[in-house]
Design a protein around this motif. Structure first.
Motif, short mmCIF file in Angstrom:
data_model
loop_
_atom_site.label_atom_id
_atom_site.label_comp_id
_atom_site.label_asym_id
_atom_site.label_seq_id
_atom_site.Cartn_x
_atom_site.Cartn_y
_atom_site.Cartn_z
N ASN A 70 54.73 52.22 -15.68
CA ASN A 70 54.85 51.25 -14.60
C ASN A 70 53.54 51.11 -13.82
OD1 ASN A 70 56.91 49.69 -12.93
ND2 ASN A 70 56.00 50.98 -11.37
N GLY A 71 52.50 51.82 -14.24
CA GLY A 71 51.30 51.93 -13.44
C GLY A 71 50.33 50.76 -13.50
N ASP A 72 50.60 49.75 -14.29
CA ASP A 72 49.73 48.58 -14.37
C ASP A 72 50.23 47.55 -13.37
OD1 ASP A 72 48.30 46.29 -15.02
OD2 ASP A 72 48.37 46.68 -17.17
N ARG A 73 49.59 47.51 -12.21
CA ARG A 73 50.05 46.64 -11.11
C ARG A 73 50.18 45.18 -11.51
NH1 ARG A 73 46.61 50.29 -8.74
NH2 ARG A 73 47.59 51.63 -7.20
N ALA A 74 49.37 44.74 -12.48
CA ALA A 74 49.41 43.34 -12.89
C ALA A 74 50.61 43.04 -13.79
CB ALA A 74 48.12 42.98 -13.62
N MET A 75 51.20 44.07 -14.40
CA MET A 75 52.28 43.86 -15.37
C MET A 75 53.66 44.22 -14.85
SD MET A 75 50.87 42.75 -18.20
CE MET A 75 52.07 43.08 -19.46
N TYR B 158 53.52 50.47 -3.06
CA TYR B 158 53.37 51.63 -3.94
C TYR B 158 53.86 51.25 -5.33
CZ TYR B 158 54.36 56.26 -5.90
OH TYR B 158 54.44 57.37 -6.70
N THR B 159 53.03 51.50 -6.32
CA THR B 159 53.39 51.25 -7.72
C THR B 159 53.38 52.60 -8.44
OG1 THR B 159 52.26 49.13 -7.59
CG2 THR B 159 52.85 49.90 -9.79
N PRO B 160 54.55 53.23 -8.62
CA PRO B 160 54.58 54.52 -9.31
C PRO B 160 54.18 54.36 -10.77
CG PRO B 160 56.81 53.73 -8.90
CD PRO B 160 55.89 52.76 -8.24
N ASP B 161 53.74 55.46 -11.37
CA ASP B 161 53.20 55.42 -12.73
C ASP B 161 54.26 55.26 -13.82
OD1 ASP B 161 50.48 55.65 -11.99
OD2 ASP B 161 50.76 57.80 -11.68
N PHE B 162 55.39 55.97 -13.68
CA PHE B 162 56.39 55.96 -14.74
C PHE B 162 57.80 55.91 -14.16
CE2 PHE B 162 52.76 58.10 -16.61
CZ PHE B 162 52.67 57.53 -17.85
N LEU B 163 58.72 55.43 -14.96
CA LEU B 163 60.15 55.48 -14.66
C LEU B 163 60.84 56.11 -15.86
CD1 LEU B 163 60.57 51.85 -13.32
CD2 LEU B 163 60.41 53.93 -11.96
N ILE B 164 61.68 57.10 -15.59
CA ILE B 164 62.54 57.67 -16.63
C ILE B 164 63.95 57.24 -16.25
CG2 ILE B 164 63.38 59.76 -17.77
CD1 ILE B 164 60.79 61.16 -16.84
N ILE B 165 64.56 56.44 -17.10
CA ILE B 165 65.86 55.88 -16.72
C ILE B 165 66.96 56.26 -17.70
CG2 ILE B 165 64.78 53.93 -15.54
CD1 ILE B 165 65.73 52.17 -17.89
N GLN B 166 68.17 56.22 -17.16
CA GLN B 166 69.38 56.43 -17.94
C GLN B 166 70.30 55.25 -17.65
OE1 GLN B 166 72.22 59.51 -16.63
NE2 GLN B 166 72.06 60.34 -18.71
N ARG B 167 70.83 54.66 -18.70
CA ARG B 167 71.71 53.51 -18.54
C ARG B 167 73.17 53.90 -18.78
NH1 ARG B 167 68.51 48.73 -18.79
NH2 ARG B 167 66.42 49.22 -19.55
#
Length: 151
Positions: A41-46, A67-76
């Protein structure tokens, strides 16, 4: 691990530290057994996942920045995000930046408290990883957070 990440390619990570985190996280057995996905998630432009951060001031709250955190670990569950660990990977030389420290404090307290209360369960967790830790210490911290939060 293409089923567990890569929402766009190529990733433009800021550092080898971020790339090491992604590589090691994707190798964890719990990625498959708990049905987890990891997103850079760390690419602010994307990315569109950004958080407005605040700190307490004399008269309420003061905005400290986006704030743009670097990564997301998700569970669906049923196709929708059920839980997410927000991961920040930070180089030690940037860790003491006053603005970042305010954002980190907001994430670790107000963001978690307010959002988890709004959803009625612990939907979010925050994990801060600094490159001053060894690779082994960092991956152990990731593993422990995954095991305790998603199980």
């Amino acid at each position: 691990q293409k089923d567990r990440s890569f929402h766009y390619l190529p990733y433009r990570t800021d550092s080898s530290f971020e790339q090491i985190f992604l590589d090691e996280a994707l190798k964890l057995q719990e990625m498959d057994s708990l049905g987890l996905e990891v997103y850079y998630n760390g690419d602010r432009a994307m990315t569109e996942f950004k958080i407005r951060c605040y700190k307490r001031a004399e008269r309420g709250w003061q905005y400290v920045g986006m704030y743009t955190p670097d990564f997301l670990i998700i569970q669906r569950r049923e196709g929708k995000i059920h839980k997410a660990i927000i991961v920040e990977t930070k180089g030690g030389i940037y860790a003491n930046d006053p603005t970042f420290k305010d954002k980190r404090a907001f994430m670790e307290t107000e963001f978690l408290r307010g959002n988890n209360a709004a959803f009625g369960y612990d939907r979010f967790e925050y994990l801060y990883l600094e490159d001053t830790l060894s690779d082994t210490e960092r991956i152990n911290a990731v593993h422990q957070k995954i095991v305790t939060f998603f199980k």
